[in-house]
Enzyme design. Structure first.
Site, short mmCIF file in Angstrom:
data_model
loop_
_atom_site.label_atom_id
_atom_site.label_comp_id
_atom_site.label_asym_id
_atom_site.label_seq_id
_atom_site.Cartn_x
_atom_site.Cartn_y
_atom_site.Cartn_z
N ASN A 161 -2.65 3.94 6.03
CA ASN A 161 -2.19 2.63 5.54
C ASN A 161 -1.13 2.73 4.45
OD1 ASN A 161 -4.18 1.48 7.21
ND2 ASN A 161 -5.72 1.85 5.63
N ARG A 162 -0.39 3.83 4.45
CA ARG A 162 0.67 4.05 3.44
C ARG A 162 0.14 4.10 2.01
NH1 ARG A 162 2.22 5.60 7.59
NH2 ARG A 162 4.04 4.91 8.74
#
Ligand SMILES: Cc1cc2nc3c(=O)[nH]c(=O)nc-3n(C[C@H](O)[C@H](O)[C@H](O)COP(=O)(O)O)c2cc1C
Length: 217
Positions: free
Chosen positions: A189-190
């Site tokens: 999810n970065r």
């Protein structure tokens, strides 16, 4: 160009403050050994960014040829664009991108020419033809065509056919004395992990203690 639209999941494996060695140079060595073990092609290659006398930035790949408590050693032509830039502004940065491991190391620091003896020792360790190549290329200067370049190499080969190749004065090593070293680990999810070590170089030229901080991704 499928890669432009791909959204890779960088996984759950974390980079926690407790996973890292207290000394970032030792931690860097551990990651370089991991990159070697993972058989990454040219694991010691990094992108070196410089700023020239006209404040123009430029980045290019070079090979790390030594790392110890003093810093990160690489070798090049002192009269190349990077050599001219470092002479004008010794602030440099380096990027090691071990992408298949979801790892990146960013280094900022000051590049210094190493002592001539250290350059001599490293030059002597290089293969004969690489030594000849150092005499055959005025790195970063324009040349008419490939044939002219090949002629320069052939002439240098003939010149040194029966002798050791001395190090050209214009060719040698630099050491990057680091002031910041960031370890980056890709996460899902970065929400990546970034742990940065920072230190200052005192007026006496001596580096201070490393401080560590986590940065937002
Ligand atoms: C994988 C790789 C490794 C390289 N290693 C070096 C190196 O160790 N030293 C060097 O001077 N150039 C090296 N080069 C070439 C540089 O990227 C660059 O073309 C050259 O140093 C001239 O850069 P400059 O004109 O900005 O000074 C390497 C290139 C690649 C792709």
């Amino acid at each position: 160009m499928d890669s432009l639209n791909r959204h890779e999941d960088y996984g759950q494996s974390a980079l926690d403050e407790t996973h890292l060695l207290a000394d970032p140079i030792e931690q860097f060595k551990a990651w370089l050994i991991d990159a070697e073990a993972a058989q990454i092609y040219e694991p010691n290659a990094f992108v070196l960014a410089t700023i020239d006398a006209e404040n123009q930035s430029r980045a290019r790949t070079v090979l790390l040829k030594g790392v110890d408590q003093r810093g990160f050693f690489f070798a090049t032509n002192y009269l190349s664009r990077k050599g001219e830039a470092v002479a004008a502004n010794p602030s440099v940065s380096a990027v090691f991108g071990w992408y298949s491991m979801y790892r990146q190391v960013l280094i900022q620091g000051i590049a210094e020419k190493v002592e001539p003896q250290e350059s001599d020792d490293y030059f002597a360790s290089r293969p004969h033809d690489s030594q000849v190549a150092a005499w055959s290329s005025h790195q970063s200067q324009p040349i008419q065509d490939r044939a002219a370049l090949d002629d320069q190499f052939t002439s240098a080969l003939a010149k040194f056919s029966n002798s050791d190749v001395p190090r050209p004065e214009y060719w040698g090593g630099y050491r990057i004395i680091p002031t910041r070293i960031e370890f980056w680990k890709g996460r899902s999810n970065r929400m990546h992990d970034r742990i940065e070590f920072v230190r200052e170089i005192g007026a006496d030229g001596q580096p201070g203690q490393w401080q560590v901080q986590r940065l937002q991704p």
